[in-house]
Scaffold this motif. Sequence first.
Motif, PDB file in Angstrom:
ATOM      1  N   ALA A  99      29.608  78.432  16.480  1.00 19.80           N
ATOM      2  CA  ALA A  99      30.336  79.398  17.408  1.00 19.80           C
ATOM      3  C   ALA A  99      30.923  78.724  18.628  1.00 19.80           C
ATOM      4  CB  ALA A  99      29.369  80.615  17.844  1.00 19.80           C
ATOM      5  N   ALA A 100      30.132  77.696  19.176  1.00 20.26           N
ATOM      6  CA  ALA A 100      30.752  76.960  20.447  1.00 20.26           C
ATOM      7  C   ALA A 100      31.616  76.022  20.145  1.00 20.26           C
ATOM      8  CB  ALA A 100      29.566  76.258  21.026  1.00 20.26           C
ATOM      9  N   TRP A 101      32.097  75.617  18.874  1.00 19.55           N
ATOM     10  CA  TRP A 101      33.158  74.657  18.395  1.00 19.55           C
ATOM     11  C   TRP A 101      34.360  74.951  18.627  1.00 19.55           C
ATOM     12  CZ3 TRP A 101      32.097  70.032  16.094  1.00 19.55           C
ATOM     13  CH2 TRP A 101      33.016  69.217  15.633  1.00 19.55           C
ATOM     14  N   GLY A 102      35.033  73.937  19.684  1.00 16.64           N
ATOM     15  CA  GLY A 102      36.091  74.282  20.009  1.00 16.64           C
ATOM     16  C   GLY A 102      36.615  75.175  20.880  1.00 16.64           C
ATOM     17  N   GLN A 103      35.370  75.901  21.757  1.00 14.16           N
ATOM     18  CA  GLN A 103      35.703  76.943  22.930  1.00 14.16           C
ATOM     19  C   GLN A 103      36.021  75.932  24.127  1.00 14.16           C
ATOM     20  OE1 GLN A 103      32.383  79.261  23.758  1.00 14.16           O
ATOM     21  NE2 GLN A 103      32.880  80.910  22.177  1.00 14.16           N
ATOM     22  N   GLY A 104      37.082  76.768  24.910  1.00 10.88           N
ATOM     23  CA  GLY A 104      37.626  75.987  25.778  1.00 10.88           C
ATOM     24  C   GLY A 104      36.831  76.190  27.214  1.00 10.88           C
ATOM     25  N   GLU A 105      36.324  77.189  27.211  1.00  8.40           N
ATOM     26  CA  GLU A 105      35.527  77.715  28.562  1.00  8.40           C
ATOM     27  C   GLU A 105      34.051  77.613  28.266  1.00  8.40           C
ATOM     28  OE1 GLU A 105      36.483  81.720  29.586  1.00  8.40           O
ATOM     29  OE2 GLU A 105      38.552  81.333  29.728  1.00  8.40           O
ATOM     30  N   PRO A 106      33.321  76.848  29.257  1.00 10.30           N
ATOM     31  CA  PRO A 106      32.090  76.341  29.324  1.00 10.30           C
ATOM     32  C   PRO A 106      31.010  77.828  29.451  1.00 10.30           C
ATOM     33  CG  PRO A 106      32.947  75.712  31.273  1.00 10.30           C
ATOM     34  CD  PRO A 106      34.135  76.162  30.451  1.00 10.30           C
ATOM     35  N   ASP A 107      30.551  77.998  28.637  1.00 11.24           N
ATOM     36  CA  ASP A 107      29.446  79.197  28.760  1.00 11.24           C
ATOM     37  C   ASP A 107      28.201  78.733  28.496  1.00 11.24           C
ATOM     38  OD1 ASP A 107      29.839  79.126  26.133  1.00 11.24           O
ATOM     39  OD2 ASP A 107      30.578  81.058  25.322  1.00 11.24           O
ATOM     40  N   GLY A 108      27.659  77.635  28.156  1.00 16.29           N
ATOM     41  CA  GLY A 108      26.459  77.189  27.894  1.00 16.29           C
ATOM     42  C   GLY A 108      26.024  77.536  26.403  1.00 16.29           C
ATOM     43  N   LEU A 109      26.760  77.711  25.469  1.00 13.79           N
ATOM     44  CA  LEU A 109      26.540  78.124  24.208  1.00 13.79           C
ATOM     45  C   LEU A 109      26.039  77.001  23.349  1.00 13.79           C
ATOM     46  CD1 LEU A 109      26.309  80.366  22.448  1.00 13.79           C
ATOM     47  CD2 LEU A 109      28.716  80.296  21.632  1.00 13.79           C
ATOM     48  N   ALA A 110      26.919  75.865  23.554  1.00 18.46           N
ATOM     49  CA  ALA A 110      26.337  74.560  23.003  1.00 18.46           C
ATOM     50  C   ALA A 110      25.154  73.981  23.512  1.00 18.46           C
ATOM     51  CB  ALA A 110      27.769  73.365  23.360  1.00 18.46           C
ATOM     52  N   VAL A 111      25.065  74.180  24.683  1.00 20.77           N
ATOM     53  CA  VAL A 111      23.694  73.757  25.439  1.00 20.77           C
ATOM     54  C   VAL A 111      22.644  74.409  24.817  1.00 20.77           C
ATOM     55  CG1 VAL A 111      22.341  73.532  27.613  1.00 20.77           C
ATOM     56  CG2 VAL A 111      24.846  73.096  27.525  1.00 20.77           C
ATOM     57  N   TRP A 112      22.749  75.829  24.770  1.00 21.09           N
ATOM     58  CA  TRP A 112      21.886  76.742  24.052  1.00 21.09           C
ATOM     59  C   TRP A 112      21.636  76.266  22.408  1.00 21.09           C
ATOM     60  CZ3 TRP A 112      19.122  80.703  26.125  1.00 21.09           C
ATOM     61  CH2 TRP A 112      18.271  81.509  25.416  1.00 21.09           C
TER      62      TRP A 112
END
Length: 290
Positions: free
Chosen positions: A27-40
């Motif tokens: 879901a976080a792959w390729g997202q431009g805006e940092p929302d912490g999803l990859a860190v989660w």
Amino acid sequence: MSALHVPTLAVVLVLVAFALALAVGLAAWGQGEPDGLAVWGVGLTLMGLSFGLLLVLGKLPWPRLGLATGNALLAASYATALWALAGFRQSRWPWWRVLAPVVAVAVVSWTLADRNVLRFGILNALFALQWACLLLATHRWRDAMPGRGRCVLMLGAALVLAVFLLRLGALAMGHTALAQPFAPHPVQSAAFLLGLTGLVVLTVGYVLMSKERVDADHVQQALIDALTGIPNRKALLEQLHRTLAQAAREQRPVGVLMLDIDRFKRVNDTWGHLAGDAVLAAVAQCLKGG
């Protein structure tokens, strides 16, 4: 409850943590805006590694090191969850706040490796403190996390916090058998079920928060002029219709103020459209009082 096999519950938790980490990572792959999803997603991976390591602890050549590493990874996964929330809020989170609980848990696990009951009590108190801090931060940052996603996330955090409070309460009542890793105890079974449920609810809440933010951004882009930052024609007409309808219901007059920039065409013709855009943006800032 006593019939539930605690190691099996731990294996299920490991598999769920890795599955959720994979889903969140995609879901976080390729997202431009940092929302912490990859860190989660990183936090979920650390949690899976932690329980996986603790499950095979008895087969390791250095059990003390494995115990300290496994518990430190678990503390790191909890600290990463708070770090992800700070990223969602788009605020900086000091490294020492991430590392401090990890180091504390590692030291306690190493130094008290042979004192199961004392180690169990201190570690669960530290983990409970981590989740209490996460709950408090989520409540304090509610302005940056509007919507139902925050409520779902807080419910998941409360379930995980209940795991450690349940263990501490049982330990205070004399159930020292809980101090053994994956002890076959009804309280331990209930704790794993609570933790598994909380983990899923937490992740659903975080993903829902991200979706709500994206939806809000899309609505703003549709109704806010990108150049001036003020409502565009569509938003103006919608607001005008609502205001006129309300005025008709309440039988009160409505006033509409229209402004015009004198000799604006001359600005465009003389200095170009970039200068005209700058004038429009400056006038909009004046109207907003900025």
